[in-house]
Scaffold this active site. Structure first.
Site, mmCIF file in Angstrom:
data_model
loop_
_atom_site.group_PDB
_atom_site.id
_atom_site.type_symbol
_atom_site.label_atom_id
_atom_site.label_comp_id
_atom_site.label_asym_id
_atom_site.label_seq_id
_atom_site.Cartn_x
_atom_site.Cartn_y
_atom_site.Cartn_z
ATOM 1 N N LYS A 141 59.058 39.349 44.255
ATOM 2 C CA LYS A 141 58.780 38.117 43.494
ATOM 3 C C LYS A 141 59.888 37.125 43.816
ATOM 4 C CE LYS A 141 57.494 36.530 38.895
ATOM 5 N NZ LYS A 141 56.846 36.954 37.682
ATOM 6 N N LEU A 150 50.816 38.066 47.815
ATOM 7 C CA LEU A 150 49.983 38.844 46.888
ATOM 8 C C LEU A 150 49.487 37.970 45.747
ATOM 9 C CD1 LEU A 150 52.170 42.060 46.528
ATOM 10 C CD2 LEU A 150 49.951 41.895 47.657
ATOM 11 N N GLY A 151 50.267 36.982 45.396
ATOM 12 C CA GLY A 151 49.878 36.127 44.278
ATOM 13 C C GLY A 151 50.852 34.992 44.117
ATOM 14 N N ASP A 157 52.291 37.276 27.385
ATOM 15 C CA ASP A 157 51.389 36.769 28.432
ATOM 16 C C ASP A 157 50.465 37.877 28.914
ATOM 17 O OD1 ASP A 157 50.352 34.907 30.151
ATOM 18 O OD2 ASP A 157 51.946 35.042 31.638
ATOM 19 N N SER A 207 53.285 30.197 38.211
ATOM 20 C CA SER A 207 53.910 28.896 37.950
ATOM 21 C C SER A 207 55.335 28.823 38.476
ATOM 22 C CB SER A 207 53.888 28.609 36.457
ATOM 23 O OG SER A 207 53.358 29.682 35.734
#
Ligand SMILES: Nc1ncnc2c1ncn2[C@@H]1O[C@H](COP(=O)(O)OP(=O)(O)OP(=O)(O)O)[C@@H](O)[C@H]1O
Length: 331
Positions: free
Chosen positions: A68, A45-46, A160, A49
């Site tokens: 994640k 999905l993404g 962020d 860093s």
């Protein structure tokens, strides 16, 4: 009276036997959500860093989740990992934050099992539309404000905030994500943080100057996000070093196209105050600004507002090319 008694250890058992029994017990009660074998990876999905975010299917509930995967050897510290996991757990208390269903680790990886936001990112929606109309900006702003204020009540500064970290669920409601850089303080935001942290173009002047800051930094980033929704552009150039970006911010005022309504212009201007003490969110409650005066906050919190834009639902089909980049430990 019914007294609680301490259970005595059986003297005839050796310590190895006791350890083995304990290990066996721990293995036997590992909940299915913490067993890596119960997740089938579907596609990427993404990538950030610190690792990848994968769409996965949780076999037990036949449910899609976002996984994640952080490699422990990357620079993220133990403290940062614990903070991100703790904030993700808070997510179940606020509808505008991505929540974690489980967090666990293997020898080399840390894994967060998160709710899957199927509607993509606010960044994609802005790119798709070019810019938003006033009522559209108001809807997303209101949901982000509730999410940010909730975080601040718990002493969390996101640090962020940018449209790539503002996800959308399938109906189009906001889900703030990526707490990898967040700071938490038990005294509710009274503490000041240091360190240049965040995405270029979204960092507050006090962050770029490497001076102390707190939630003020999130209100600035939010101001940049609102400007971007209203115009499709960034208010200040994100190019160059932090020093150069700071110079640009201190010496220039953003351009406001004529079609941006006066209350919306003022809302952005109050959020983008270079002087922290004058910034909306710090000197006054964001909810009280005239741009948001028509918002029924109770309805916002209960998800009763109809999202004005339907996000493009991201396909959940298996993507073999992406699947090839899955860490070997997880295949
Ligand atoms: N719960 C989720 N549902 C759907 N997509 C997600 C989810 N979480 C993350 N993503 C996707 O993965 C991308 C990267 O996620 P995230 O920002 O959490 O990773 P990161 O490694 O911390 O990134 P960064 O380096 O930007 O801090 C997001 O921009 C988004 O596109």
């Amino acid at each position: 009276m019914d007294k609680k008694r301490k259970r005595s250890r059986s003297p005839e058992k050796t310590s190895t036997e006791r350890r083995d029994k304990k290990r066996y017990r721990v293995e036997a009660i590992t909940p299915p959500a913490l067993d890596i074998n119960n997740y089938q990876l579907v596609k990427k999905l993404g990538e950030g860093s610190f690792g990848k975010v994968m769409l996965a299917s949780y076999a037990i509930k036949k449910q899609h989740v976002a996984l994640k995967i952080i490699e422990k050897e990357k620079e993220m510290s133990h403290k940062e990992i614990k903070t991100e996991a703790a904030i993700l757990r808070l997510g179940r208390l606020c509808p505008f934050l991505i929540r974690a269903y489980a967090t666990f680790q293997t020898e080399s990886l840390v894994l967060y099992v998160m709710e899957y936001a199927r509607g993509g990112t606010l960044h994609q929606l802005i790119k798709q539309k070019g810019y938003f109309r006033s009522h559209e900006v108001r809807f997303y702003s209101a949901e982000i404000v509730v999410g940010l204020q909730f975080l601040q009540e718990y002493g969390v500064v996101h640090r962020d905030l940018e449209p790539e970290n503002i996800l959308l669920n399938k109906e189009g409601h906001v889900k703030i994500a990526d707490f990898g850089l967040a700071c938490v303080h038990e005294f509710k935001g009274s503490k000041a943080y240091n360190g240049i942290s965040g995405a270029s173009g979204y960092m507050a002047p006090e962050v770029l100057a490497n001076t102390a800051y707190n939630a003020s930094a999130d209100w600035w980033s939010f101001g940049v996000v609102v400007y971007e929704m209203a115009t499709g552009k960034l208010p200040f150039s994100p190019d160059g070093t932090s020093k150069k970006q700071l110079e640009t911010i201190m010496n220039r005022e953003p351009y406001y196209p004529e079609r941006v309504r006066p209350e919306l212009c003022d809302f952005i201007k109050q959020l983008l105050k270079k002087d922290v003490k004058q910034r909306l969110g710090v000197c006054a409650n964001v909810q009280d600004h005239p741009f948001l005066s028509s918002v029924n906050w109770r309805n916002v919190k209960k998800l009763r507002l109809e999202p004005p834009l339907k996000p493009r639902i991201v396909s959940a089909k298996l993507n073999l090319a992406m699947a090839l980049s899955i860490p070997p430990e997880l295949t």
